[in-house]
Design a protein around this motif. Structure first.
Motif, PDB file in Angstrom:
ATOM      1  N   VAL A  36     -49.495 -13.314  13.237  1.00  0.00           N
ATOM      2  CA  VAL A  36     -49.419 -11.900  14.089  1.00  0.00           C
ATOM      3  C   VAL A  36     -50.517 -10.917  13.676  1.00  0.00           C
ATOM      4  O   VAL A  36     -50.727 -10.715  12.417  1.00  0.00           O
ATOM      5  N   ASN A  38     -51.064  -7.300  13.363  1.00  0.00           N
ATOM      6  CA  ASN A  38     -50.455  -5.952  13.310  1.00  0.00           C
ATOM      7  C   ASN A  38     -51.719  -4.842  13.413  1.00  0.00           C
ATOM      8  O   ASN A  38     -52.364  -4.620  12.413  1.00  0.00           O
ATOM      9  N   GLY A 106     -42.299  -6.745  15.744  1.00  0.00           N
ATOM     10  CA  GLY A 106     -43.063  -7.663  14.768  1.00  0.00           C
ATOM     11  C   GLY A 106     -42.126  -9.167  14.728  1.00  0.00           C
ATOM     12  O   GLY A 106     -42.923 -10.271  14.680  1.00  0.00           O
ATOM     13  N   ALA A 109     -42.997 -11.058  17.873  1.00  0.00           N
ATOM     14  CA  ALA A 109     -44.499 -11.519  17.563  1.00  0.00           C
ATOM     15  C   ALA A 109     -44.522 -12.839  16.777  1.00  0.00           C
ATOM     16  O   ALA A 109     -45.093 -13.940  17.030  1.00  0.00           O
ATOM     17  N   GLU A 110     -43.893 -12.767  15.616  1.00  0.00           N
ATOM     18  CA  GLU A 110     -43.592 -13.811  14.558  1.00  0.00           C
ATOM     19  C   GLU A 110     -43.009 -14.987  15.436  1.00  0.00           C
ATOM     20  O   GLU A 110     -43.402 -16.231  15.201  1.00  0.00           O
ATOM     21  N   ILE A 113     -45.640 -16.865  17.473  1.00  0.00           N
ATOM     22  CA  ILE A 113     -46.639 -17.303  16.493  1.00  0.00           C
ATOM     23  C   ILE A 113     -45.740 -18.785  16.134  1.00  0.00           C
ATOM     24  O   ILE A 113     -46.718 -19.952  16.288  1.00  0.00           O
ATOM     25  N   VAL A 120     -51.433 -12.813  19.204  1.00  0.00           N
ATOM     26  CA  VAL A 120     -50.168 -11.853  19.449  1.00  0.00           C
ATOM     27  C   VAL A 120     -50.356 -10.776  18.648  1.00  0.00           C
ATOM     28  O   VAL A 120     -50.825 -10.897  17.513  1.00  0.00           O
ATOM     29  N   TYR A 121     -50.329  -9.875  19.192  1.00  0.00           N
ATOM     30  CA  TYR A 121     -50.580  -8.290  18.468  1.00  0.00           C
ATOM     31  C   TYR A 121     -49.265  -7.500  18.547  1.00  0.00           C
ATOM     32  O   TYR A 121     -48.435  -7.508  19.507  1.00  0.00           O
ATOM     33  N   ASN A 122     -49.068  -6.920  17.539  1.00  0.00           N
ATOM     34  CA  ASN A 122     -47.721  -5.903  17.302  1.00  0.00           C
ATOM     35  C   ASN A 122     -48.448  -4.484  16.668  1.00  0.00           C
ATOM     36  O   ASN A 122     -49.321  -4.196  15.885  1.00  0.00           O
TER      37      ASN A 122
END
Length: 138
Positions: A36, A38, A106, A109-110, A113, A120-122
């Motif tokens: 991810v 972040n 988060g 997003a995880e 993944i 994938v962005y958080n």
């Protein structure tokens, strides 16, 4: 002669175990390559402005009533079908998540993944940090 055979056998077992450790090490490295991302508010704004991905707000309707970022897809983290909805997202596009402070987004997003998604962005600090930094809200 028997000692030579035992030494060779022991050496063979030792070399095989080294090879197994090396394979595991390479596997661990490749699985760690995708993570991810972040990102801070500046980067998040740039990504959602210039990217062609899907912006997702995972907060509750009540939280969203205080404002949202852009025009997000709304997938409530507390919804019983949350993960099934995530599974419907296309794997070949960028996904941008946010929530109130970054925890729920988060986790979302995880999860993606872990399902093989690549981009994938958080938003670090979530919506609260976004507003604190003076970024626009809708």
């Amino acid at each position: 002669m028997k000692n030579k055979i035992n030494i060779l056998l022991g050496l063979g077992i030792f070399l095989l175990s080294l090879g197994a450790c090396e394979v595991k090490s390479q596997k661990d490295q490749s699985s760690e390559q995708v993570a991810v991302q972040n990102v801070d508010s500046d980067t998040f704004l740039k990504l959602i402005s210039e990217g062609d991905g899907i912006l997702i707000d995972v907060r509750t309707e009540e939280e969203m009533s205080n404002g949202v970022i852009g025009d997000p897809v709304k997938i409530d983290f507390s919804d019983k079908d949350f993960y099934q909805e995530l599974d419907q997202l296309p794997k070949d596009t960028e996904i941008y998540f946010y929530c109130a402070v970054g925890g729920r987004s988060g986790k979302a997003a995880e999860y993606l993944i872990s399902k093989g998604y690549q981009n994938v962005y958080n938003l670090k600090g979530g919506y609260d940090e976004w507003v604190k930094n003076g970024y626009p809200k809708n």
